[in-house]
Design a protein around this motif. Structure first.
Motif, PDB file in Angstrom:
ATOM      1  N   UNK A   1      40.244  48.746  30.687  1.00 29.66           N
ATOM      2  CA  UNK A   1      40.540  48.471  29.287  1.00 29.66           C
ATOM      3  C   UNK A   1      41.903  49.063  28.912  1.00 29.66           C
ATOM      4  N   UNK A   2      42.756  48.229  28.367  1.00 28.68           N
ATOM      5  CA  UNK A   2      44.080  48.645  27.890  1.00 28.68           C
ATOM      6  C   UNK A   2      44.960  49.263  28.980  1.00 28.68           C
ATOM      7  N   UNK A   3      44.785  48.831  30.206  1.00 31.53           N
ATOM      8  CA  UNK A   3      45.621  49.341  31.288  1.00 31.53           C
ATOM      9  C   UNK A   3      46.869  48.476  31.408  1.00 31.53           C
ATOM     10  N   UNK A   4      48.014  49.084  31.135  1.00 31.11           N
ATOM     11  CA  UNK A   4      49.270  48.356  31.215  1.00 31.11           C
ATOM     12  C   UNK A   4      49.932  48.424  32.573  1.00 31.11           C
ATOM     13  N   UNK A   5      49.466  49.325  33.424  1.00 28.74           N
ATOM     14  CA  UNK A   5      50.046  49.472  34.755  1.00 28.74           C
ATOM     15  C   UNK A   5      49.570  48.318  35.632  1.00 28.74           C
ATOM     16  N   UNK A   6      50.497  47.467  36.048  1.00 29.68           N
ATOM     17  CA  UNK A   6      50.128  46.259  36.775  1.00 29.68           C
ATOM     18  C   UNK A   6      49.498  46.574  38.121  1.00 29.68           C
ATOM     19  N   UNK A   7      49.996  47.588  38.815  1.00 28.47           N
ATOM     20  CA  UNK A   7      49.428  47.941  40.119  1.00 28.47           C
ATOM     21  C   UNK A   7      47.985  48.404  39.968  1.00 28.47           C
ATOM     22  N   UNK A   8      47.719  49.199  38.953  1.00 19.96           N
ATOM     23  CA  UNK A   8      46.361  49.672  38.710  1.00 19.96           C
ATOM     24  C   UNK A   8      45.471  48.510  38.288  1.00 19.96           C
ATOM     25  N   UNK A   9      46.002  47.635  37.441  1.00 21.64           N
ATOM     26  CA  UNK A   9      45.218  46.472  37.003  1.00 21.64           C
ATOM     27  C   UNK A   9      44.812  45.619  38.196  1.00 21.64           C
ATOM     28  N   UNK A  10      45.760  45.377  39.112  1.00 21.92           N
ATOM     29  CA  UNK A  10      45.436  44.581  40.305  1.00 21.92           C
ATOM     30  C   UNK A  10      44.407  45.277  41.180  1.00 21.92           C
ATOM     31  N   UNK A  11      44.523  46.590  41.303  1.00 24.36           N
ATOM     32  CA  UNK A  11      43.572  47.360  42.094  1.00 24.36           C
ATOM     33  C   UNK A  11      42.160  47.212  41.543  1.00 24.36           C
ATOM     34  N   UNK A  12      42.017  47.356  40.229  1.00 24.20           N
ATOM     35  CA  UNK A  12      40.705  47.254  39.611  1.00 24.20           C
ATOM     36  C   UNK A  12      40.172  45.834  39.668  1.00 24.20           C
ATOM     37  N   UNK A  13      41.043  44.841  39.491  1.00 20.25           N
ATOM     38  CA  UNK A  13      40.612  43.447  39.580  1.00 20.25           C
ATOM     39  C   UNK A  13      40.093  43.139  40.980  1.00 20.25           C
ATOM     40  N   UNK A  14      40.759  43.687  41.983  1.00 23.48           N
ATOM     41  CA  UNK A  14      40.319  43.478  43.366  1.00 23.48           C
ATOM     42  C   UNK A  14      38.941  44.092  43.596  1.00 23.48           C
ATOM     43  N   UNK A  15      38.716  45.275  43.039  1.00 24.35           N
ATOM     44  CA  UNK A  15      37.421  45.928  43.196  1.00 24.35           C
ATOM     45  C   UNK A  15      36.323  45.153  42.477  1.00 24.35           C
ATOM     46  N   UNK A  16      36.613  44.636  41.293  1.00 26.96           N
ATOM     47  CA  UNK A  16      35.611  43.852  40.581  1.00 26.96           C
ATOM     48  C   UNK A  16      35.308  42.551  41.319  1.00 26.96           C
ATOM     49  N   UNK A  17      36.331  41.945  41.910  1.00 25.93           N
ATOM     50  CA  UNK A  17      36.112  40.731  42.701  1.00 25.93           C
ATOM     51  C   UNK A  17      35.245  41.038  43.919  1.00 25.93           C
TER      52      UNK A  17
END
Length: 208
Positions: free
Chosen positions: A114-130
């Motif tokens: 939620x509200x994460x502006x860091x693109x690298x962190x966002x991609x990391x979390x999206x990968x984990x959710x996938x």
């Protein structure tokens, strides 16, 4: 000379566990370095020396979270004899885990996004959710192979449906939902099993 540096004056694993809880409670973006160092019982130079950066600390904290909190889920998906039993065990476990009194509520991987502006962190979390969706789909695909789900079951959509339920439970837990409320959510989602997957509900489903 190698080996002449000052030894660390803290337990790295304990510090990492405390960082994990801070990120779990605050999220990646809003967890400040001051909050992290206070929780970990170290100063900023020690944090950077041991972990390299806030992002790397977060990645290690998430890895620890997945290892510890993900173990019961992995066991359920591996050991339960039917796809229904596996998903039932996961949903019921999360209803308890997300509302535990000895830990932050909800799920670190879901709530840190939620509200994460860091693109690298966002991609990391999206990968984990996938990866979580893939876990559910793999278990349902196994159910197709073993005959407890029909051959034409849309396991991809079913996996996304039950993942959405789990993620919603995590958010509602953070908003104050009680264990009993999440347990009712889980049971309603399981009641939709036949409509979502096309498979039958076993006569004696796994106990919570």
């Amino acid at each position: 000379m190698a080996g002449r540096g000052r030894p660390r004056s803290f337990d790295r694993e304990v510090a990492l566990a405390r960082a994990m809880e801070t990120f779990w409670l605050r999220g990646y973006e809003t967890a400040s370095m001051a909050e992290l160092t206070t929780a970990m019982g170290i100063n900023s130079p020690s944090l950077y020396a041991a972990f390299g950066s806030k992002e790397q600390l977060f990645r290690e904290a998430v890895e620890l979270y997945n290892t510890v909190e993900g173990a019961p889920i992995e066991r359920a998906l591996t050991e339960e004899p039917t796809a229904y039993g596996a998903l039932a065990a996961v949903l019921r476990w999360n209803a308890r885990a997300f509302t535990g009194r000895d830990r932050p509520t909800g799920c670190l991987v879901v709530l840190s996004a939620v509200n994460t502006g860091d693109e690298a962190v966002r991609r990391c979390l999206a990968k984990l959710r996938a990866a979580g969706i893939d876990q559910f789909r793999d278990r349902m695909d196994r159910g197709v192979r073993e005959g407890d789900l029909p051959e034409d079951a849309d396991t991809a959509t079913a996996a996304r449906f039950y993942t959405a339920v789990v993620q919603g439970m995590a958010v509602q837990a953070r908003d104050g939902a009680r264990r009993e409320e999440l347990e009712r959510m889980a049971e309603r989602a399981l009641a939709a099993w036949t409509a979502v997957t096309g498979g039958p509900v076993p006569e004696a489903p796994t106990s919570p």
